[in-house]
Design an enzyme around this catalytic site. Sequence first.
Site, PDB file in Angstrom:
ATOM      1  N   SER A   1     -12.761 121.833 -29.427  1.00 44.84           N
ATOM      2  CA  SER A   1     -11.432 122.122 -29.979  1.00 44.84           C
ATOM      3  C   SER A   1     -11.383 122.182 -31.500  1.00 44.84           C
ATOM      4  CB  SER A   1     -10.414 121.101 -29.470  1.00 44.84           C
ATOM      5  OG  SER A   1     -10.063 121.385 -28.131  1.00 44.84           O
ATOM      6  N   ALA A   2     -12.440 121.807 -32.180  1.00 42.83           N
ATOM      7  CA  ALA A   2     -12.474 122.060 -33.623  1.00 42.83           C
ATOM      8  C   ALA A   2     -12.417 123.559 -33.886  1.00 42.83           C
ATOM      9  CB  ALA A   2     -13.719 121.446 -34.249  1.00 42.83           C
TER      10      ALA A   2
END
Length: 388
Positions: free
Chosen positions: A70-71
């Site tokens: 999710s970065a």
Amino acid sequence: MNIQGVVTEGFEPVRDAFARNFEVLGDRGAAVAVYRDGHQVVDLWGGTKDADGTEPRTPWSEDTAQIVRSATKGVAAAVPLLLHQRGLLDLDAPVGSYWPEFKAGGKERTLVRHLLAHQAGVPALDRGLTMEQAVDGVTGARAVAAQRAHWEPGTAHGYHAQTFSWLVSELVLRATGRTVGGILAEEIAEPLGLDFWIGLPEDQAHRVGRVAPVEPPASAGLLKTRPRRNVSEAYADPESLTRRAFAAIDPQPDENDPVYQAAELPGSSGIGTARALARFYGATIGVVEDGARVFTPATTALAGTEFASGADRVLVVGTRFGPGYMLHGPASPLLSPASFGHPGRGGSLAFADPEAGIGFGYVTNSHAKSVTADPRAQSLVRALRTCL
């Protein structure tokens, strides 16, 4: 642990914390980089390229890239903000004005700003998609467009862990006729010299380390007689919004699969180096060395503006979101209240801090149970804070 790379004088505590991550906190292969006022001050890597026991045990090298889960969202968010900066996307316009099929299931009044700030009300699907459906570029968008909202858009927020990919992808496609990964590659990554991709090119696949799978949050049992205290308890309930949000792709995809790595999923499949993440975030707040600035000062201020805060209906803690970025708060402590960025489930973290002039990136292949505030990433952030 043989730590490789360079640290500018005054930033040695970051190196010490990075080494401790291997010695005490279980890192197997990782990298961390920091830019300050446009100049690189930390660039470190160590451990092994593969975290899952694959032989031979190849060392993590200077150009090893890693999936950051999710970065990815924070890098992808730069695309709609660039479009907004150029007058091509209105954050206060209804999503349906760009994407008419989205005006269904109680989502007629969803604004673009709601979609970016996890307020769109569609963090979960009634039926999860297979990996093949998730990456085909069509089925995911159709599913979120047809999905009935779990709350009135704009009135609450909850982390759109997987559906963020299809929401942002289709919005950008409808507004421009181009993909998020394509715009990122041509207008951000190439001008800045970033080794970061949403949609990994085949000729770069040899650089990617094998990642260990994320362990599910520890089950505390289905404690339905009282409110859930944390994401682990919520995840333990297969009927919870939390579990269903993370299971929008079901079963969990094999992130070492070349098909998954080549897919353009702006919420989860980004691959790159810590150096690229730090340089990218440095470029969102200023000019990085001989590179261009990504955002105007007005867009930088917008990136760090709070759009949603309070109880998160998916993560079950207090979270703060701007337009695509997670902001400093209890769920993901960053450098200061001015910071904006995004963690990746299992460990990765990247952010900018405009007040300190910092761009930060940390990637790891030994993903842990953490969803947001990973102890290894937080140790590096604390060390960086002492250097400032």
